[in-house]
Design a protein around this motif. Structure first.
Motif, PDB file in Angstrom:
ATOM      1  N   MET A   1       9.831  19.163  35.311  1.00 28.35           N
ATOM      2  CA  MET A   1       9.006  20.148  36.020  1.00 28.35           C
ATOM      3  C   MET A   1       9.004  21.466  35.266  1.00 28.35           C
ATOM      4  O   MET A   1      10.047  21.961  34.860  1.00 28.35           O
ATOM      5  CB  MET A   1       9.535  20.387  37.430  1.00 28.35           C
ATOM      6  N   LYS A   2       7.843  22.037  35.081  1.00 32.12           N
ATOM      7  CA  LYS A   2       7.720  23.335  34.448  1.00 32.12           C
ATOM      8  C   LYS A   2       7.518  24.418  35.504  1.00 32.12           C
ATOM      9  O   LYS A   2       6.845  24.205  36.499  1.00 32.12           O
ATOM     10  CB  LYS A   2       6.543  23.343  33.470  1.00 32.12           C
ATOM     11  N   ILE A   3       8.119  25.557  35.265  1.00 33.32           N
ATOM     12  CA  ILE A   3       8.004  26.676  36.187  1.00 33.32           C
ATOM     13  C   ILE A   3       6.699  27.433  35.905  1.00 33.32           C
ATOM     14  O   ILE A   3       6.290  27.594  34.762  1.00 33.32           O
ATOM     15  CB  ILE A   3       9.217  27.605  36.024  1.00 33.32           C
ATOM     16  N   ASN A   4       6.061  27.895  36.978  1.00 38.34           N
ATOM     17  CA  ASN A   4       4.848  28.697  36.839  1.00 38.34           C
ATOM     18  C   ASN A   4       5.258  30.157  36.661  1.00 38.34           C
ATOM     19  O   ASN A   4       5.593  30.841  37.629  1.00 38.34           O
ATOM     20  CB  ASN A   4       3.951  28.522  38.064  1.00 38.34           C
ATOM     21  N   LYS A   5       5.214  30.626  35.447  1.00 38.65           N
ATOM     22  CA  LYS A   5       5.668  31.970  35.144  1.00 38.65           C
ATOM     23  C   LYS A   5       4.658  33.045  35.538  1.00 38.65           C
ATOM     24  O   LYS A   5       4.947  34.242  35.428  1.00 38.65           O
ATOM     25  CB  LYS A   5       6.009  32.085  33.659  1.00 38.65           C
ATOM     26  N   GLU A   6       3.491  32.623  35.998  1.00 37.33           N
ATOM     27  CA  GLU A   6       2.488  33.587  36.434  1.00 37.33           C
ATOM     28  C   GLU A   6       2.637  33.964  37.905  1.00 37.33           C
ATOM     29  O   GLU A   6       2.026  34.915  38.372  1.00 37.33           O
ATOM     30  CB  GLU A   6       1.082  33.018  36.184  1.00 37.33           C
ATOM     31  N   LEU A   7       3.456  33.195  38.632  1.00 38.88           N
ATOM     32  CA  LEU A   7       3.673  33.497  40.038  1.00 38.88           C
ATOM     33  C   LEU A   7       4.554  34.730  40.193  1.00 38.88           C
ATOM     34  O   LEU A   7       5.369  35.048  39.317  1.00 38.88           O
ATOM     35  CB  LEU A   7       4.337  32.310  40.743  1.00 38.88           C
ATOM     36  N   ALA A   8       4.414  35.399  41.345  1.00 37.24           N
ATOM     37  CA  ALA A   8       5.250  36.573  41.643  1.00 37.24           C
ATOM     38  C   ALA A   8       6.660  36.151  42.039  1.00 37.24           C
ATOM     39  O   ALA A   8       7.575  36.964  42.058  1.00 37.24           O
ATOM     40  CB  ALA A   8       4.613  37.402  42.757  1.00 37.24           C
ATOM     41  N   ILE A   9       6.841  34.875  42.368  1.00 40.50           N
ATOM     42  CA  ILE A   9       8.164  34.374  42.778  1.00 40.50           C
ATOM     43  C   ILE A   9       9.086  34.340  41.566  1.00 40.50           C
ATOM     44  O   ILE A   9       8.715  33.797  40.509  1.00 40.50           O
ATOM     45  CB  ILE A   9       8.043  32.964  43.374  1.00 40.50           C
TER      46      ILE A   9
ATOM     47  N   TYR B   1      26.000  13.217  43.939  1.00 37.73           N
ATOM     48  CA  TYR B   1      25.132  13.147  42.760  1.00 37.73           C
ATOM     49  C   TYR B   1      25.477  14.279  41.799  1.00 37.73           C
ATOM     50  O   TYR B   1      25.636  15.429  42.200  1.00 37.73           O
ATOM     51  CB  TYR B   1      23.671  13.247  43.183  1.00 37.73           C
ATOM     52  N   GLN B   2      25.604  13.940  40.519  1.00 36.67           N
ATOM     53  CA  GLN B   2      25.923  14.956  39.517  1.00 36.67           C
ATOM     54  C   GLN B   2      24.642  15.497  38.894  1.00 36.67           C
ATOM     55  O   GLN B   2      23.816  14.732  38.383  1.00 36.67           O
ATOM     56  CB  GLN B   2      26.816  14.397  38.419  1.00 36.67           C
ATOM     57  N   LEU B   3      24.484  16.815  38.952  1.00 39.24           N
ATOM     58  CA  LEU B   3      23.312  17.447  38.364  1.00 39.24           C
ATOM     59  C   LEU B   3      23.369  17.367  36.845  1.00 39.24           C
ATOM     60  O   LEU B   3      24.468  17.337  36.251  1.00 39.24           O
ATOM     61  CB  LEU B   3      23.220  18.918  38.772  1.00 39.24           C
ATOM     62  N   PRO B   4      22.227  17.329  36.180  1.00 41.37           N
ATOM     63  CA  PRO B   4      22.224  17.421  34.714  1.00 41.37           C
ATOM     64  C   PRO B   4      22.891  18.714  34.262  1.00 41.37           C
ATOM     65  O   PRO B   4      22.987  19.680  35.024  1.00 41.37           O
ATOM     66  CB  PRO B   4      20.726  17.418  34.370  1.00 41.37           C
ATOM     67  N   ALA B   5      23.335  18.754  33.022  1.00 42.55           N
ATOM     68  CA  ALA B   5      23.947  19.965  32.478  1.00 42.55           C
ATOM     69  C   ALA B   5      22.945  21.111  32.536  1.00 42.55           C
ATOM     70  O   ALA B   5      21.730  20.901  32.482  1.00 42.55           O
ATOM     71  CB  ALA B   5      24.408  19.719  31.046  1.00 42.55           C
ATOM     72  N   GLU B   6      23.466  22.329  32.626  1.00 37.38           N
ATOM     73  CA  GLU B   6      22.597  23.489  32.767  1.00 37.38           C
ATOM     74  C   GLU B   6      21.638  23.631  31.583  1.00 37.38           C
ATOM     75  O   GLU B   6      20.478  24.014  31.762  1.00 37.38           O
ATOM     76  CB  GLU B   6      23.436  24.755  32.947  1.00 37.38           C
ATOM     77  N   LYS B   7      22.089  23.298  30.388  1.00 39.30           N
ATOM     78  CA  LYS B   7      21.188  23.408  29.232  1.00 39.30           C
ATOM     79  C   LYS B   7      20.064  22.381  29.310  1.00 39.30           C
ATOM     80  O   LYS B   7      18.933  22.652  28.881  1.00 39.30           O
ATOM     81  CB  LYS B   7      21.971  23.251  27.933  1.00 39.30           C
ATOM     82  N   ASP B   8      20.375  21.203  29.896  1.00 40.12           N
ATOM     83  CA  ASP B   8      19.329  20.190  30.058  1.00 40.12           C
ATOM     84  C   ASP B   8      18.327  20.617  31.129  1.00 40.12           C
ATOM     85  O   ASP B   8      17.117  20.391  30.988  1.00 40.12           O
ATOM     86  CB  ASP B   8      19.962  18.845  30.429  1.00 40.12           C
ATOM     87  N   LEU B   9      18.825  21.209  32.203  1.00 39.79           N
ATOM     88  CA  LEU B   9      17.929  21.718  33.246  1.00 39.79           C
ATOM     89  C   LEU B   9      17.057  22.845  32.705  1.00 39.79           C
ATOM     90  O   LEU B   9      15.871  22.946  33.041  1.00 39.79           O
ATOM     91  CB  LEU B   9      18.737  22.205  34.443  1.00 39.79           C
ATOM     92  N   ALA B  10      17.649  23.700  31.870  1.00 43.19           N
ATOM     93  CA  ALA B  10      16.891  24.799  31.279  1.00 43.19           C
ATOM     94  C   ALA B  10      15.731  24.259  30.449  1.00 43.19           C
ATOM     95  O   ALA B  10      14.611  24.783  30.491  1.00 43.19           O
ATOM     96  CB  ALA B  10      17.812  25.671  30.431  1.00 43.19           C
ATOM     97  N   THR B  11      15.996  23.189  29.693  1.00 41.91           N
ATOM     98  CA  THR B  11      14.943  22.565  28.891  1.00 41.91           C
ATOM     99  C   THR B  11      13.881  21.944  29.790  1.00 41.91           C
ATOM    100  O   THR B  11      12.675  22.079  29.550  1.00 41.91           O
ATOM    101  CB  THR B  11      15.539  21.490  27.976  1.00 41.91           C
ATOM    102  N   GLN B  12      14.337  21.273  30.856  1.00 43.93           N
ATOM    103  CA  GLN B  12      13.416  20.609  31.777  1.00 43.93           C
ATOM    104  C   GLN B  12      12.468  21.613  32.437  1.00 43.93           C
ATOM    105  O   GLN B  12      11.268  21.360  32.569  1.00 43.93           O
ATOM    106  CB  GLN B  12      14.209  19.856  32.841  1.00 43.93           C
TER     107      GLN B  12
END
Length: 240
Positions: free
Chosen positions: A1-9, A32-43
């Motif tokens: 999922m990509k974040i919408n950087k144009e939103l005010a949120i 459930y184990q979350l992916p590593a933070e660097k992997d989430l950052a990439t995602q």
């Protein structure tokens, strides 16, 4: 999922909302184990600092927990029936023990606001009750109740200790209950609520407001329940 950087949120809030939905929906089960933070950052296409802030806020809210050297995991979320907090009529519960600690019990004159809520005259006498609902020796809800004295003239504090108001209405006074109307909202814990419920000041709490009607469509009770969330997911089951 990509974040919408144009939103005010804020970016971290968008990440947090996405992770929150995964947890609350049950897609990410307890443990459930979350992916590593660097992997989430990439995602998500954001910095690891953004991911860390989103994750830490979910940890603070009790939805995630971290284990040193192992990672971040989904906390077990207990399901709780909303109707047990607002005491909807249920014959099985009527026979059970219902621990409550009475904090305040008095007879006062209704001000204009409460008189309007109860549909009585300003200055009419009413019971003003404050109780702490207990489960497994822990406080789970603050209960504020207002009841016209005229309907229940001989009510005493010992009558309500560890008892449901509905039990008192029906068994003690023979009142026929017809319906309850309930409103849902939230509030940030003030100092008193935080101390009473053993939570941090400013955390979000559930608020349920209940109006109970008898067979003559008269309001016989107005109660407000301030409920802490803990690591819980609330549900309301309705038989059709």
């Amino acid at each position: 999922m990509k974040i919408n950087k144009e939103l005010a949120i804020p970016l971290y809030q968008q990440v947090k909302d996405y992770l929150h939905k995964k947890i609350i929906s049950g897609e990410w089960a307890a443990g459930y184990q979350l992916p590593a933070e660097k992997d989430l950052a990439t995602q998500f296409g954001v910095s690891t600092i953004t991911i860390k802030r989103a994750v830490l806020e979910l940890v603070d809210e009790g939805l995630l927990y971290r284990q040193s050297g192992k990672g971040t995991f989904v906390m077990h979320i207990e399901e709780k029936d909303i109707s047990k907090f607002v005491t909807l009529k249920n014959e099985e519960w009527e026979a059970q023990h219902h621990p409550h600690k009475t904090l305040y019990f008095n007879i006062v004159q209704a001000d204009d606001e409460l008189a309007a809520l109860l549909r009585i005259e300003e200055g009419d006498l009413m019971y003003q009750i404050q109780r702490l609902k207990i489960q497994q020796d822990q406080p789970v809800a603050l209960e504020y109740s207002y009841i016209p004295q005229e309907l229940f003239p001989d009510l005493h504090q010992e009558d309500i200790d560890d008892n449901l108001l509905y039990n008192i209405f029906q068994r003690g006074y023979g009142v026929q209950l017809d319906k309850a109307k309930i409103y849902f909202s939230t509030v940030l814990a003030d100092e008193y609520q935080a101390e009473s419920l053993n939570v941090e000041r400013g955390v979000q709490l559930f608020v349920f407001e209940r109006f109970t009607f008898n067979n003559d469509n008269h309001i016989i009770e107005y109660s407000k329940f301030i409920i802490k969330q803990d690591q819980s997911k609330y549900f309301l089951e309705i038989k059709l």
